[in-house]
Design a protein around this motif. Structure first.
Motif, PDB file in Angstrom:
ATOM      1  N   UNK A  77       0.696  -1.310   0.099  1.00 45.33           N
ATOM      2  CA  UNK A  77       0.030  -0.103  -0.373  1.00 45.33           C
ATOM      3  C   UNK A  77       0.752   1.337   0.300  1.00 45.33           C
ATOM      4  N   UNK A  78       2.343   1.410   0.393  1.00 49.89           N
ATOM      5  CA  UNK A  78       2.793   2.661   0.167  1.00 49.89           C
ATOM      6  C   UNK A  78       2.161   3.530   1.043  1.00 49.89           C
ATOM      7  N   UNK A  79       1.964   3.803   2.248  1.00 52.42           N
ATOM      8  CA  UNK A  79       1.312   4.705   3.164  1.00 52.42           C
ATOM      9  C   UNK A  79       1.775   5.156   4.036  1.00 52.42           C
ATOM     10  N   UNK A  80       1.688   6.418   4.602  1.00 49.58           N
ATOM     11  CA  UNK A  80       1.705   6.647   5.838  1.00 49.58           C
ATOM     12  C   UNK A  80       1.711   6.402   7.284  1.00 49.58           C
ATOM     13  N   UNK A  95      15.913  14.924  -0.742  1.00 46.38           N
ATOM     14  CA  UNK A  95      16.144  14.877  -2.126  1.00 46.38           C
ATOM     15  C   UNK A  95      15.413  14.292  -2.607  1.00 46.38           C
ATOM     16  N   UNK A  96      14.518  14.628  -3.630  1.00 41.54           N
ATOM     17  CA  UNK A  96      13.889  13.631  -4.480  1.00 41.54           C
ATOM     18  C   UNK A  96      13.115  12.409  -3.579  1.00 41.54           C
ATOM     19  N   UNK A  97      12.419  13.109  -2.438  1.00 46.39           N
ATOM     20  CA  UNK A  97      11.474  11.880  -1.939  1.00 46.39           C
ATOM     21  C   UNK A  97      10.186  12.620  -2.355  1.00 46.39           C
ATOM     22  N   UNK A  98       9.486  11.862  -1.507  1.00 49.60           N
ATOM     23  CA  UNK A  98       8.349  11.610  -1.828  1.00 49.60           C
ATOM     24  C   UNK A  98       7.392  10.364  -1.147  1.00 49.60           C
ATOM     25  N   UNK A  99       5.220  10.423  -1.180  1.00 53.23           N
ATOM     26  CA  UNK A  99       4.777   9.832  -0.424  1.00 53.23           C
ATOM     27  C   UNK A  99       3.092  10.042  -0.754  1.00 53.23           C
ATOM     28  N   UNK A 100       2.813   8.486  -1.275  1.00 55.84           N
ATOM     29  CA  UNK A 100       1.422   8.692  -1.419  1.00 55.84           C
ATOM     30  C   UNK A 100       0.150   9.210  -0.289  1.00 55.84           C
ATOM     31  N   UNK A 101      -0.880  10.412  -1.089  1.00 53.69           N
ATOM     32  CA  UNK A 101      -1.290  10.678  -0.293  1.00 53.69           C
ATOM     33  C   UNK A 101      -3.104  10.012  -0.773  1.00 53.69           C
TER      34      UNK A 101
END
Length: 216
Positions: A77-80, A95-101
């Motif tokens: 699922x790759x969720x926080x 740098x060059x990071x991110x997440x799913x929302x």
């Protein structure tokens, strides 16, 4: 307070693009392909921040009991799912990071999209397909009109705020992954993992196609 200041880096727009100092966020409604796209951008080299996979083994067992051999999110699922503020600060400083929302992305999370250079990938899927998939997965009734409004409203918010974004149609992603993932790769300036990312897409996992749903 401008949270982006913790990165200790003032850069021109040219430097942001050249050195990939921007963040990458995947947003969308539940059951619209956000998990797949998040894994794709992770494979393309983005430092994806997530905590949900720490319980993947337990969840896999749960889904096997619920769905049998079919797994609704086999790739994860790759969720926080815990300590969101701490992880958002980590994203801003890395740098060059991110997440799913999950949509709706608003309030503090929307401010996050605006305060630092970022590229947003928004998943778009036919609301009727999302409705059917959500009802099968969550076992509760879903409102197609709400889903449609949520998609349109979120897209307009991105446009009104001049946030750099790319819309990915889930159907196109599944039926023509080479073209769609190439476009995503180009959008986020990825230089790795293209073939591996394409191999993540399995058309057999595309359930609840609109053309196969009962229209009565």
């Amino acid at each position: 307070m401008n949270l982006y200041s913790i990165s200790h880096r003032e850069a021109s727009s040219e430097e942001v693009e050249r050195d990939r100092l921007f963040k990458v966020f995947v947003i969308g409604l539940p059951r619209s392909g956000t998990s797949l796209m998040t894994k794709i951008v992770k494979t393309l080299g983005v430092n994806i921040i997530a905590t949900s996979e720490s319980k993947k083994e337990k969840l896999d067992e749960q889904y096997k009991k619920q769905f049998g051999e079919y797994h609704p999110n086999e790739g994860g699922f790759y969720e926080i799912t815990e300590s969101p503020l701490a992880h958002f600060l980590e994203i801003i400083d890395r740098p060059y990071s991110g997440c799913k929302m999950i949509i709706p992305v608003m309030d503090v999370r929307f401010e996050l999209l605006k305060l630092a250079p970022c590229k947003v990938i928004m998943m778009w899927r036919d609301p009727k397909e999302i409705k059917e998939s959500q009802e099968a997965f969550y076992s509760v009734e879903s409102d197609e009109a709400y889903l449609r409004t949520a998609l349109v409203t979120q897209k307009k918010a991105l446009e009104d705020s001049n946030i750099d974004h790319w819309i990915v149609d889930y159907r196109k992603l599944v039926t023509d992954p080479y073209r769609e993932i190439y476009s995503v790769s180009d959008f986020i300036l990825s230089n790795k993992g293209y073939k591996d990312a394409v191999n993540l897409v399995n058309p057999e996992k595309y359930r609840f196609r609109k053309d196969a749903l009962c229209t009565s």
